[in-house]
Design an enzyme around this catalytic site. Structure first.
Site, PDB file in Angstrom:
ATOM      1  N   HIS A 426       0.812  -1.216   0.000  1.00 50.15           N
ATOM      2  CA  HIS A 426       0.000   0.000   0.000  1.00 50.15           C
ATOM      3  C   HIS A 426       0.845   1.265   0.000  1.00 50.15           C
ATOM      4  O   HIS A 426       0.355   2.360  -0.294  1.00 50.15           O
ATOM      5  CB  HIS A 426      -0.940   0.018   1.218  1.00 50.15           C
ATOM      6  CG  HIS A 426      -2.270   0.640   0.946  1.00 50.15           C
ATOM      7  ND1 HIS A 426      -2.419   1.784   0.191  1.00 50.15           N
ATOM      8  CD2 HIS A 426      -3.526   0.277   1.299  1.00 50.15           C
ATOM      9  CE1 HIS A 426      -3.687   2.109   0.105  1.00 50.15           C
ATOM     10  NE2 HIS A 426      -4.398   1.209   0.771  1.00 50.15           N
ATOM     11  N   ASP A 430      -1.849   2.246  -4.589  1.00 50.97           N
ATOM     12  CA  ASP A 430      -3.137   2.508  -3.959  1.00 50.97           C
ATOM     13  C   ASP A 430      -4.178   1.508  -4.454  1.00 50.97           C
ATOM     14  O   ASP A 430      -4.025   0.891  -5.509  1.00 50.97           O
ATOM     15  CB  ASP A 430      -3.604   3.935  -4.262  1.00 50.97           C
ATOM     16  CG  ASP A 430      -2.723   4.976  -3.590  1.00 50.97           C
ATOM     17  OD1 ASP A 430      -2.140   4.645  -2.534  1.00 50.97           O
ATOM     18  OD2 ASP A 430      -2.611   6.097  -4.125  1.00 50.97           O
TER      19      ASP A 430
END
Length: 453
Positions: A426, A430
């Site tokens: 992450h 995204d």
């Protein structure tokens, strides 16, 4: 001087690049020994800390020619051949075959130029540093002994008495062997009259637990097990996987892809090859992933602590299971290769991986990883990211499912469905970007002809 080099177990005649590393340090001449060179263990990969001497190809007294393999060394990645670059003779093998966890820079063997110098190294010891003959090293303690005796004559007699008593120590019953046991196990053994030395412990490091003693007291069969030693490769895999799960914020995205057109295209392509090759479903998956990485380049990236590196080339790491553990050889520039070229690369790399013959440049690097367990009947799973890469794709098997179909008179049809899961870092990718890549990948699987555009 005789400097070693190492290379992967490829075929130099076919243009493979040899992996050669000069010894990090060599101790040369001394006043007591003929001219010689001590060959030390060098770092064969950026993450290597220890090595295992798998086998010596030469024995003491053997002559070695330039380019000959001296030994095989297991690194944290693979088993490498160790070559010499200049002729000479093996005067002394310091680290025996099978020795594990040899530290970097540790002396492995001694090489001399003249065969007549071999005998001088019969009693050579690495601990002596090669700067003095072994006899001299042994003589120093002998000379120091009288001084110690004169300085402490009273202490010498008790020591001598103690040494005399050592061959036949008097120990209480049950203390002949050192047994590790829990307090409760010891108490139970004393109450039940069980000899702890005869009980196989099931606790950490063979520690005897209460259950072990209870089983022995009732005549029950203790738990049986075998401790399997860890290879250097397995140790590195364990360390990197733990590091990945603890430091990378994983998240997962899953989709189902209908692969009826892909399976039909595969069958048609294989029919035109006349048995010369066999395109696999995995080859289509590699190609589909590579094309999707071109379309969504943010996924083709790596975390670099202070910045994100986005790669221009698409190099797909393919997870391969080997007897020593998992390794990920690389299909370079997969986006520019056809299915047949990808198939040939994967076959060659898999064979090398299973024979511990991969060169470091064939498995170090990569920009994206694919792990496929579909051939084992696994429906779906989640994979651990291979740092510093940002993503890894876990591919499950293909199964027949009923899916809605308005064009069918029954309102449904049978479809071949494959489940895949994308693990993302992450910090780099995204959720929306991961979803875009997964949509592009599924489109390539469901419409394989689109990959030709």
């Amino acid at each position: 001087r005789h400097k070693p080099r190492l290379r992967g177990r490829g075929d130099p005649g076919k243009g493979n690049r040899s992996y050669r590393i000069l010894s990090a340090h060599s101790r040369l001449m001394s006043s007591a020994l003929p001219g010689h060179e001590v060959l030390n263990l060098p770092a064969l990969s950026p993450t290597m800390e220890l090595g295992t001497i798998v086998g010596w190809e030469k024995k003491e007294g053997d002559e070695v020619e330039e380019g000959e393999v001296l030994a095989r060394i297991e690194t944290d990645k693979a088993v490498m051949d160790w070559e010499v670059r200049s002729p000479g003779f093996v005067a002394k093998i310091i680290v025996p075959e099978g020795t594990k966890d040899v530290k970097l820079g540790a002396p492995l063997c001694v090489i001399v130029s003249e065969e007549s110098d071999i005998a001088a190294f019969k009693d050579y010891s690495a601990q002596a540093g090669g700067d003095s003959a072994p006899a001299e090293a042994d003589a120093a303690p002998a000379e120091a002994a009288p001084a110690e005796t004169e300085a402490a004559p009273a202490a010498a007699k008790p020591a001598a008495a103690s040494l005399a008593a050592t061959p036949a120590p008097v120990q209480p019953a049950g203390a002949q062997a050192r047994v590790f046991a829990s307090p409760l196990a010891k108490k139970t053994a004393a109450q039940q009259g069980v000899d702890l030395a005869s009980v196989a412990g099931s606790g950490p490091n063979g520690r005897v637990r209460h259950a072990d003693v209870a089983a022995a007291a009732t005549g029950a069969v203790a738990q049986s097990f075998t401790d399997v030693p860890l290879s250097n490769v397995r140790k590195v895999i364990a360390r990197r996987l733990v590091e990945s799960k603890q430091t990378i914020p994983h998240y997962y995205l899953s989709v189902d892809a209908h692969v009826d057109r892909l399976l039909a295209a595969r069958a048609e392509l294989n029919s035109t090859l006349d048995g010369q090759a066999k395109i696999s479903v995995n080859d289509f998956i590699i190609k589909a992933a590579a094309v999707a990485l071109q379309k969504v380049p943010e996924v083709n990236s790596a975390w670099q602590d202070t910045f994100i590196r986005q790669y221009n080339n698409v190099d797909i790491s393919v997870a391969v299971a080997t007897p020593t553990g998992l390794i990920t050889p690389i299909v370079f520039d997969a986006n520019r290769k056809g299915l047949l070229a990808i198939n040939q690369d994967v076959q060659q790399l898999a064979d090398k991986a299973k024979n511990n013959a991969l060169r470091p440049e064939e498995f170090q690097g990569g920009t994206f990883t694919i792990s496929n367990l579909g051939m084992y009947g696994v429906k779906s799973f989640t994979a651990i990211i291979n740092p510093p890469q940002a993503c890894i794709l876990a591919v499950g098997g293909t199964e027949k499912r009923l899916v809605p179909d308005e064009s069918s008179p029954h309102g449904y049809r049978v479809a071949q469905v494959m489940s895949v899961t994308l693990s993302c870092d992450h910090r780099v990718v995204d959720g929306a970007v991961g979803a875009q890549w997964l949509a592009a990948f599924r489109k390539n699987l469901e419409h394989p002809a689109a990959m030709l555009l």
